[in-house]
Design an enzyme around this catalytic site. Structure first.
Site, PDB file in Angstrom:
ATOM      1  N   ASP A   1       0.831  -1.210   0.000  1.00 37.14           N
ATOM      2  CA  ASP A   1       0.000   0.000   0.000  1.00 37.14           C
ATOM      3  C   ASP A   1       0.861   1.254   0.000  1.00 37.14           C
ATOM      4  OD1 ASP A   1      -2.273  -1.492  -0.029  1.00 37.14           O
ATOM      5  OD2 ASP A   1      -2.550  -1.486   2.148  1.00 37.14           O
TER       6      ASP A   1
ATOM      7  N   GLU B   1      20.896 -10.333  -7.959  1.00 35.42           N
ATOM      8  CA  GLU B   1      21.117 -10.687  -6.551  1.00 35.42           C
ATOM      9  C   GLU B   1      19.765 -10.733  -5.856  1.00 35.42           C
ATOM     10  OE1 GLU B   1      23.815  -7.773  -4.773  1.00 35.42           O
ATOM     11  OE2 GLU B   1      24.708  -7.590  -6.762  1.00 35.42           O
TER      12      GLU B   1
ATOM     13  N   LYS C   1      17.244  -9.551  -2.963  1.00 34.80           N
ATOM     14  CA  LYS C   1      17.051  -8.331  -2.194  1.00 34.80           C
ATOM     15  C   LYS C   1      16.782  -8.749  -0.750  1.00 34.80           C
ATOM     16  CE  LYS C   1      14.609  -3.958  -2.451  1.00 34.80           C
ATOM     17  NZ  LYS C   1      14.114  -3.899  -1.081  1.00 34.80           N
TER      18      LYS C   1
ATOM     19  N   ASP D   1      15.900  -8.407   3.065  1.00 35.72           N
ATOM     20  CA  ASP D   1      14.980  -7.500   3.735  1.00 35.72           C
ATOM     21  C   ASP D   1      15.398  -7.280   5.182  1.00 35.72           C
ATOM     22  OD1 ASP D   1      12.897  -5.794   3.806  1.00 35.72           O
ATOM     23  OD2 ASP D   1      11.329  -7.314   3.981  1.00 35.72           O
TER      24      ASP D   1
ATOM     25  N   TYR E   1      26.650  -6.455  -0.234  1.00 35.66           N
ATOM     26  CA  TYR E   1      26.352  -6.480  -1.669  1.00 35.66           C
ATOM     27  C   TYR E   1      27.017  -5.409  -2.503  1.00 35.66           C
ATOM     28  CZ  TYR E   1      22.944  -3.125   0.060  1.00 35.66           C
ATOM     29  OH  TYR E   1      22.361  -2.077   0.694  1.00 35.66           O
TER      30      TYR E   1
ATOM     31  N   LYS F   1      10.196  -6.477  -7.104  1.00 37.53           N
ATOM     32  CA  LYS F   1       9.608  -6.920  -5.836  1.00 37.53           C
ATOM     33  C   LYS F   1       8.694  -8.116  -6.052  1.00 37.53           C
ATOM     34  CE  LYS F   1      10.445  -3.348  -2.788  1.00 37.53           C
ATOM     35  NZ  LYS F   1       9.682  -2.680  -1.757  1.00 37.53           N
TER      36      LYS F   1
ATOM     37  N   CYS G   1     -13.398 -17.118  30.761  1.00 33.92           N
ATOM     38  CA  CYS G   1     -12.367 -18.058  30.352  1.00 33.92           C
ATOM     39  C   CYS G   1     -13.004 -19.302  29.707  1.00 33.92           C
ATOM     40  CB  CYS G   1     -11.525 -18.472  31.552  1.00 33.92           C
ATOM     41  SG  CYS G   1     -10.292 -19.725  31.150  1.00 33.92           S
TER      42      CYS G   1
ATOM     43  N   CYS H   1     -12.243 -22.310  32.315  1.00 34.73           N
ATOM     44  CA  CYS H   1     -12.700 -22.398  33.703  1.00 34.73           C
ATOM     45  C   CYS H   1     -13.844 -21.443  33.994  1.00 34.73           C
ATOM     46  CB  CYS H   1     -11.548 -22.141  34.668  1.00 34.73           C
ATOM     47  SG  CYS H   1     -11.015 -20.433  34.705  1.00 34.73           S
TER      48      CYS H   1
ATOM     49  N   CYS I   1      -7.022 -14.607  32.102  1.00 33.71           N
ATOM     50  CA  CYS I   1      -7.865 -15.331  33.043  1.00 33.71           C
ATOM     51  C   CYS I   1      -7.162 -15.249  34.395  1.00 33.71           C
ATOM     52  CB  CYS I   1      -8.011 -16.798  32.629  1.00 33.71           C
ATOM     53  SG  CYS I   1      -8.694 -17.786  33.974  1.00 33.71           S
TER      54      CYS I   1
ATOM     55  N   CYS J   1      -7.212 -22.763  37.023  1.00 34.88           N
ATOM     56  CA  CYS J   1      -7.474 -22.863  35.583  1.00 34.88           C
ATOM     57  C   CYS J   1      -6.510 -23.897  34.993  1.00 34.88           C
ATOM     58  CB  CYS J   1      -7.281 -21.487  34.961  1.00 34.88           C
ATOM     59  SG  CYS J   1      -7.658 -21.396  33.226  1.00 34.88           S
TER      60      CYS J   1
HETATM   61  N1  NAD Z   1       4.888   0.216   5.281  1.00 32.91           N
HETATM   62  C1  NAD Z   1       5.387   1.435   5.438  1.00 32.91           C
HETATM   63  O1  NAD Z   1       4.870   2.261   6.190  1.00 32.91           O
HETATM   64  C2  NAD Z   1       6.623   1.795   4.696  1.00 32.91           C
HETATM   65  C3  NAD Z   1       7.181   3.055   4.855  1.00 32.91           C
HETATM   66  C4  NAD Z   1       8.358   3.339   4.171  1.00 32.91           C
HETATM   67  C5  NAD Z   1       8.932   2.381   3.347  1.00 32.91           C
HETATM   68  N2  NAD Z   1       8.346   1.157   3.219  1.00 32.91           N
HETATM   69  C6  NAD Z   1       8.890   0.116   2.346  1.00 32.91           C
HETATM   70  O2  NAD Z   1      10.246   0.253   2.173  1.00 32.91           O
HETATM   71  C7  NAD Z   1      10.555   0.328   0.798  1.00 32.91           C
HETATM   72  C8  NAD Z   1      11.444   1.491   0.540  1.00 32.91           C
HETATM   73  O3  NAD Z   1      12.537   1.304   1.312  1.00 32.91           O
HETATM   74  P1  NAD Z   1      13.948   1.643   0.794  1.00 32.91           P
HETATM   75  O4  NAD Z   1      14.062   3.047   0.370  1.00 32.91           O
HETATM   76  O5  NAD Z   1      14.847   1.131   1.846  1.00 32.91           O
HETATM   77  O6  NAD Z   1      14.057   0.858  -0.513  1.00 32.91           O
HETATM   78  P2  NAD Z   1      14.018  -0.644  -0.768  1.00 32.91           P
HETATM   79  O7  NAD Z   1      14.070  -1.385   0.478  1.00 32.91           O
HETATM   80  O8  NAD Z   1      12.900  -0.924  -1.668  1.00 32.91           O
HETATM   81  O9  NAD Z   1      15.377  -0.796  -1.580  1.00 32.91           O
HETATM   82  C9  NAD Z   1      16.620  -0.201  -1.259  1.00 32.91           C
HETATM   83  C10 NAD Z   1      17.382  -0.977  -0.277  1.00 32.91           C
HETATM   84  O10 NAD Z   1      17.474  -2.340  -0.639  1.00 32.91           O
HETATM   85  C11 NAD Z   1      18.512  -2.893   0.123  1.00 32.91           C
HETATM   86  N3  NAD Z   1      19.084  -4.067  -0.549  1.00 32.91           N
HETATM   87  C12 NAD Z   1      18.858  -5.350  -0.156  1.00 32.91           C
HETATM   88  N4  NAD Z   1      19.512  -6.220  -0.914  1.00 32.91           N
HETATM   89  C13 NAD Z   1      20.219  -5.496  -1.810  1.00 32.91           C
HETATM   90  C14 NAD Z   1      21.112  -5.857  -2.855  1.00 32.91           C
HETATM   91  N5  NAD Z   1      21.398  -7.130  -3.147  1.00 32.91           N
HETATM   92  N6  NAD Z   1      21.653  -4.866  -3.589  1.00 32.91           N
HETATM   93  C15 NAD Z   1      21.366  -3.565  -3.320  1.00 32.91           C
HETATM   94  N7  NAD Z   1      20.524  -3.169  -2.338  1.00 32.91           N
HETATM   95  C16 NAD Z   1      19.951  -4.125  -1.591  1.00 32.91           C
HETATM   96  C17 NAD Z   1      19.485  -1.792   0.368  1.00 32.91           C
HETATM   97  O11 NAD Z   1      19.672  -1.648   1.739  1.00 32.91           O
HETATM   98  C18 NAD Z   1      18.815  -0.562  -0.183  1.00 32.91           C
HETATM   99  O12 NAD Z   1      18.970   0.550   0.652  1.00 32.91           O
HETATM  100  C19 NAD Z   1       9.298   0.570   0.046  1.00 32.91           C
HETATM  101  O13 NAD Z   1       9.263  -0.257  -1.065  1.00 32.91           O
HETATM  102  C20 NAD Z   1       8.216   0.257   1.028  1.00 32.91           C
HETATM  103  O14 NAD Z   1       7.648  -0.969   0.650  1.00 32.91           O
HETATM  104  C21 NAD Z   1       7.215   0.864   3.869  1.00 32.91           C
HETATM  105 ZN    ZN Z   2      -9.293 -19.879  33.177  1.00 30.42          ZN
END
Ligand code: NAD
Ligand code: ZN
Length: 667
Positions: free
Chosen positions: A34, A111, A113, A115, A222, A309, A403, A406, A421, A427
């Site tokens: 979102d 590569e 990504k 998280d 990376y 993504k 509960c 119980c 509880c 319980c």
């Molecule tokens: N839900 C929320 O409220 C909220 C708010 C802000 C951001 N976000 C999420 O975070 C994302 C944006 O975050 P972002 O700016 O960190 O970007 P991102 O996470 O989409 O991508 C950039 C980051 O990917 C990482 N990365 C991981 N593996 C990597 C690889 N092999 N090579 C290069 N980079 C790699 C790096 O740390 C880089 O900074 C958005 O897509 C969003 O989904 C969510």
């Molecule tokens: Zn109970």
């Protein structure tokens, strides 16, 4: 103000708020998907109305920020974000854009990504000098002390590394460690952490490195940055980094076309579920560094890289019923019973609904079609309800008031999410859960007795609390299901042997809410006997290192119960260790009780860790920063000038290693 301008401003404000929640508070309130849709919406508005574009728009800037809790450090080279794509078409568009800007064939490195939280490490002459978060991309938080506790971060490199360079990577929390941390939290009655990414990022920002060291974080690298790296392409640089000692996942692949890139993506879209850590996509990079340089950067991201993504795997299924589980601490957890459905390679039948607030927020009702998503966590989560499919006769969910086991009316404390509880002694799941906790491996480790047997013993009326275990006889146990002469013998022996378990583990085994292994150790070492803990007031408890008000209250509540005191007296009469043994007490005094001591510099006679242990053994508290509360500082060689200055300013006494050892009578 024009309507469009207002719309752009409102959307920007909303996205800034989400950035703050996500990066600074580690507590997102909307899904990534979102968030990305809203960001894209803003991008499109700005593209159509360039006159309203602002250099500070969330589309133009990296989302994070520096915090006040750490020193701010400027990055030698900026840290960027990545542009996102969600389809083959997006990738082909990207290829077309770059081919217009550069000549010749293009190869791509693919590569995963990772998280987690981005980090930049600086090495000088092969030694880790600093570790800095991405922050706003220009400057970040100095989290070196925390990063040094991560085992996969090499403190010293090997091989032909350049004299000075930065390397970028991602700090992640692999699933195994994450799930284990959550099991431990649930065990002491704390809410589990939400997901590995937030927990990794939050861990990095803890103030106490010793706490960070306990978290099983990993650092996956990376990207090399800096001049004269001695490499000409990305793929080679990954190989080099590996040779110098960095943890660089082996899955990276070279691709000669977008079709080959797509093969990599399709493969990992399925196999990512077998990885030990979380990935949210693939990063595709132009391989040649020369071509990368020609392509350069936009204000927010490199033009030479693109993130693809993965779509989070979601299915919809029907909610058949909601049931309520009672835990060892009396906490009630609502569970969604679902029409079984295939998701990410497993059949999902149940999902946690966490608490009453969550049910209300989702407005989830029996009979609804619900969206279920599975991340790496053990339990899948329910994202929302398909309102279009809601049956006409559906009724709001009314949370239970009593509960389910119980029938005691449930309680909910102000500020707490969970219902409890309160029928502590009557319980059944609480009684069984407490005894199961008592005998568990990290507690009394009773060989020959398992969780199911405990339930049998309780249900047969042979025991009602853990002290009853010590009066069990072989004759009583043999008639139980699946018991034989030998296994009964083993059970009785196991119970007997638990009398040798040291006091700190017994204290943990008692199952006092919020008293986990670490807290039990702290309390045991500070008070040295159950009687001293039992007599401690709430105020006294809070003064013990790392004991907060929540724990102190819980300990006092536990000992306020006559029933608990009777059980403990019985344990004592059976010979369970309820105080530290003479051997454990060797070298322990209360010479430093109530004193807060800072240790700094390099020492000669004892190591820094030994020094800290000596302080604790003598009743003192080791603190990591100098403040007006510091009693004195044990200053070794090479004490930093800023610490010295601070000590002088606050008039805190400095004593040498030798003076300290003399003070505590250390030979
Ligand atoms: N839900 C929320 O409220 C909220 C708010 C802000 C951001 N976000 C999420 O975070 C994302 C944006 O975050 P972002 O700016 O960190 O970007 P991102 O996470 O989409 O991508 C950039 C980051 O990917 C990482 N990365 C991981 N593996 C990597 C690889 N092999 N090579 C290069 N980079 C790699 C790096 O740390 C880089 O900074 C958005 O897509 C969003 O989904 C969510
Ligand atoms: Zn109970």
């Amino acid at each position: 103000m024009s309507n469009i301008k207002k719309q752009i401003q409102e959307l920007s404000d909303e996205l800034r708020m989400h950035n703050h929640n996500y990066y600074v508070l580690d507590n997102a309130t909307i899904s990534d998907y979102d968030f990305d849709i809203k960001l894209k919406e803003l991008q499109e508005l700005e593209a159509k109305h360039p006159e309203f574009t602002d250099a500070n728009s969330p589309t133009q800037r990296v989302g994070g920020a520096v915090t006040k809790n750490f020193e701010t450090i400027k990055h030698a080279q900026r840290m960027y974000s990545l542009d996102n794509s969600y389809s083959k078409e997006d990738l082909l568009d990207w290829e077309a854009r770059i081919k217009k800007m550069i000549d010749g064939d293009v190869q791509y490195t693919c590569e995963l990504k990772y998280d987690g939280a981005s980090i930049s490490l600086t090495y000088v002459n092969g030694v880790l000098e600093k570790a800095v978060t991405r922050g706003d991309g220009f400057q970040g938080d100095n989290v070196t002390a925390n990063v040094k506790t991560i085992k996969s971060v090499p403190l010293k490199l090997k091989g032909d590394f350049p004299p000075i360079f930065d390397i970028r990577g991602e700090i992640v929390l692999p699933f195994e460690g994450f799930n284990k941390m959550n099991e431990d939290r649930i065990e002491i009655g704390e809410e589990p952490y939400r997901n590995p990414r937030n927990t990794a990022s939050g861990s990095l920002k803890l103030q106490d490195s010793a706490e960070v060291a306990k978290r099983p974080l990993e650092c996956l690298l990376y990207n090399l940055t800096g001049g004269n790296l001695g490499v000409s392409n990305q793929f080679e640089s990954l190989e080099k980094a590996r040779q110098w000692g960095f943890k660089v996942p082996e899955v990276a692949k070279l691709a000669n076309s977008i079709d080959e890139v797509l093969d990599f993506i399709n493969y990992w879209d399925i196999h990512r579920h077998d990885l030990p850590f979380e990935t949210d996509g693939v990063v595709v990079k132009v391989n040649s560094l020369q071509q990368q340089e020609e392509l350069g950067f936009t204000s927010k991201a490199p033009r030479w890289a693109m993130a693809y993504k993965f779509k989070a795997e979601q299915v919809s299924t029907r909610l058949n019923s909601i049931s309520y589980q009672v835990g060892r601490t009396g906490a009630i957890t609502p569970v969604a019973n679902l029409e079984p459905v295939e998701l990410a390679g497993t059949t999902v039948k149940r999902a946690s609904l966490h608490n009453a607030d969550q049910i209300e927020k989702l407005d989830i009702r029996v009979g609804d079609m619900v969206y279920v998503e599975k991340g790496g966590e053990i339990i899948p989560k329910i994202l929302g309800v398909d309102l279009a499919e809601r049956p006409a006769n559906s009724a709001s969910t009314v949370y239970i008031t009593n509960c389910p086991e119980c029938d005691t009316p449930l309680e909910r404390k102000v500020g707490e999410a969970q219902h409890y509880c309160p029928n502590y002694n009557g319980c059944n799941p609480q009684i069984i859960g407490r005894i199961q906790h008592y005998i568990s491996r990290k507690a009394m480790d009773i060989d020959g007795l398992g969780g199911e047997t405990v339930a049998l013993l309780v249900n047969e009326g042979l025991i009602t609390n853990y002290s009853d275990l010590y009066e069990l006889t072989k004759e009583q146990v043999i008639p139980l299901e699946r018991m034989a002469d030998k296994s009964a013998e083993k059970l009785i022996q196991g119970v007997e042997q638990s009398k040798n378990i040291p006091f700190e583990r017994v204290l943990f085994a008692l199952g006092i809410r919020y008293v986990g292994e670490t807290v039990a150790k702290k309390l045991a070492r500070h008070y040295k006997s159950i009687d001293a803990v039992r007599e401690a007031s709430q105020e006294a408890l809070v003064n013990v290192d790392e004991i907060g008000i929540k724990i102190a209250e819980s300990v006092c509540l536990f000992f306020a119960s006559e029933e608990n005191n009777n059980i403990i007296n019985r344990l004592k009469s059976f010979g369970v260790q309820l105080e530290m043994s003479a051997e454990e007490l060797v070298g322990k005094t209360s010479l430093l009780t109530g004193q807060s001591i800072v240790v700094t510099g390099v020492f000669e006679t004892v190591s820094r860790n030994e020094l800290k242990k000596l302080i604790e053994d003598n009743g003192g508290k080791v603190s990591s920063s100098i403040s007006s509360k510091t009693s004195f500082i044990v200053a070794g060689d090479k004490m930093g000038p800023s610490k010295k200055e601070k000590a002088e300013k606050l008039n805190v006494e400095l004593i040498s290693e030798a003076e300290f050892l003399q003070k505590i009578g250390f030979e």
